[in-house]
Design an enzyme around this catalytic site. Structure first.
Site, short mmCIF file in Angstrom:
data_model
loop_
_atom_site.label_atom_id
_atom_site.label_comp_id
_atom_site.label_asym_id
_atom_site.label_seq_id
_atom_site.Cartn_x
_atom_site.Cartn_y
_atom_site.Cartn_z
N GLN A 112 0.81 -1.22 0.00
CA GLN A 112 0.00 0.00 0.00
C GLN A 112 0.84 1.26 0.00
OE1 GLN A 112 -2.63 -0.48 3.37
NE2 GLN A 112 -3.34 -2.46 2.64
N HIS A 175 -0.86 0.20 5.60
CA HIS A 175 -1.41 1.21 6.50
C HIS A 175 -0.52 2.45 6.64
CE1 HIS A 175 -4.18 -1.91 8.70
NE2 HIS A 175 -4.21 -2.02 7.37
N GLU A 268 -15.20 3.76 9.41
CA GLU A 268 -15.86 4.82 10.16
C GLU A 268 -15.46 6.21 9.69
OE1 GLU A 268 -14.37 3.29 13.92
OE2 GLU A 268 -13.14 5.08 14.18
N TYR A 278 -9.57 7.81 19.78
CA TYR A 278 -10.62 7.21 18.95
C TYR A 278 -10.64 5.69 19.00
CZ TYR A 278 -11.96 11.84 17.90
OH TYR A 278 -12.43 13.13 18.06
N TYR A 289 -9.40 -10.31 9.84
CA TYR A 289 -9.69 -10.91 8.54
C TYR A 289 -9.79 -12.42 8.64
CZ TYR A 289 -8.65 -6.27 6.80
OH TYR A 289 -8.68 -4.91 6.57
#
Length: 401
Positions: A112, A175, A268, A278, A289
């Site tokens: 990513q 990430h 979210e 949070y 997963y």
């Protein structure tokens, strides 16, 4: 699924994060040399699609982009587009795609990771400065999210300066986040991921899983919530985040909105406030997963931790975010758009103030992973699709009845 052998079933479950967040287990960004310039197409294909508010017209402005990640509008009507491989390109209104702009920092183009967000500085008209977020390589195969700015001078980026580095750099291909938003008050917000190291989201001496707030030159604002606090990084605005790939400022109120990937379930939206926690990984609406619970999770709520403003129990794989406001004549006025990677469409949330009244999915017929969405100065909505043959699409909103 009950007839699939156990090992195959497990492999399929473990593949889910790649389906939601990444297009290939092998990095397409890493595997290819950036393509050369591409001339304007003879025509720009268009199609008429349906929406809840009436017909929309979708035009393919450009194609042949290698996993584009973000776009930004230039004053002359052209656009800057990032490709995850590390290429920054200029796309003309006629669909012509430039060769890669030189001077872009080296990126960690694995998984990513790669070249991520691009935004124009608030004073771009006088400085020609742009900001980039990207995965920066470190020693021994490590990497971390970084931000740099530079001066756009024709086909080159000059006077490049790195103003932010996520510390410590860690291993792994996932990430990184990351979006960049100016608040109109002299600050830059940087969204990030926790690099798939869950515990780091709660560790205030580390920058993974944190929303960061800086001055435009990269210095730390003295009113940041953790300035002067022992054991905490002063750059941090909020913490307990997982992987923030969407962020935008509500033009009506100046409120910052931020979206992030949950694990398997629990994507979210948050309206992050200074110093607030949070919750990731202690509270979540998702599971691993593998189908098993998140090891650290204690439920969906916990004292001292904020609830999401909006949550999806089934993850659409939310990406870029853009507000469509200030257009009372449009049926789409007071909407917020989010790209969807896993569902391969564009999400439109209908707003009344800060309340989400409804939700619809657009571009299902096209079926490509929507990585970024922006509202153009012409009042149309633009998206890029995260594919090997990525597209830049222009969406003309429905007409008022």
């Amino acid at each position: 699924m009950r007839h699939v052998p156990h090992r195959l079933a497990t492999a399929l479950l473990l593949a889910l994060p790649l389906a939601a967040c990444n297009s290939s287990a092998k990095s397409d960004a890493e595997a290819k040399t950036p393509a050369a310039a591409k001339a304007a197409p003879a025509s720009q294909p268009a199609q008429t699609l349906t929406s809840a508010k009436g017909q929309i017209r979708v035009t393919q402005v450009a194609s042949g982009l290698a996993h584009p990640w973000s776009l930004a509008f230039l004053p002359d009507g052209s656009m800057l587009v990032t490709e995850r491989s590390g290429a920054l390109r200029r796309v003309g209104t006629d669909g012509a795609v430039s060769a890669p702009i030189t001077g872009v920092p080296k990126v960690f183009a694995t998984g990513q990771g790669g070249l991520l967000d691009v935004v124009l500085a608030p004073d771009f008209a006088t400085t020609q400065r742009i900001y980039l977020s990207y995965a920066e390589p470190g020693e021994n195969g490590t990497a971390g999210t970084a931000v740099a700015y530079g001066t756009l001078a024709g086909d080159a980026l000059a006077d490049v300066k790195v103003i932010y580095r996520q510390e410590p750099k860690v291993d792994g291909p996932n990430h990184f986040g990351s979006r960049l938003v100016f608040d109109g008050k002299g600050h830059l917000f940087i969204s990030q991921g926790e690099r798939n190291k869950r515990a780091m989201s709660q560790e205030l001496d580390k920058l993974q899983g944190k929303l960061v707030r800086l001055n435009l030159d990269g210095s730390v604002p003295q009113d940041n919530p953790f300035v002067g606090k022992a054991g905490a990084r002063p750059e941090i605005w909020s913490y307990g985040h997982r992987n923030m790939q969407g962020m935008a400022l509500d033009p009506r109120t100046g409120t910052l909105w931020q979206s992030e990937h949950g694990p398997r379930g629990g994507d979210e939206i948050n309206l992050p406030q200074a110093g607030k926690n949070y919750g990731w990984p202690f509270i979540t609406h998702g599971i691993n997963y593998s189908g098993q619970p998140i090891p650290e999770a204690e439920g969906k709520a916990k004292d001292g931790m904020e609830q999401p403003f909006h949550v999806w129990e089934k993850s659409p794989g939310v990406s870029g975010m853009a507000f469509y406001t200030g257009r009372p004549e449009s049926p789409w006025n007071d909407s917020v758009f989010l790209g969807s990677l896993a569902e391969r469409n564009l999400i439109r949330l209908t707003l009344q103030g800060d309340t989400v009244l409804g939700e619809e999915r657009l571009l299902n017929e096209i079926g490509e992973r929507v990585r970024d969405v922006r509202v153009g100065p012409d009042g149309n909505v633009y998206v890029v699709t995260d594919e090997e043959d990525g597209k830049l699409l222009r969406i003309e909103p429905p007409k008022a009845p």
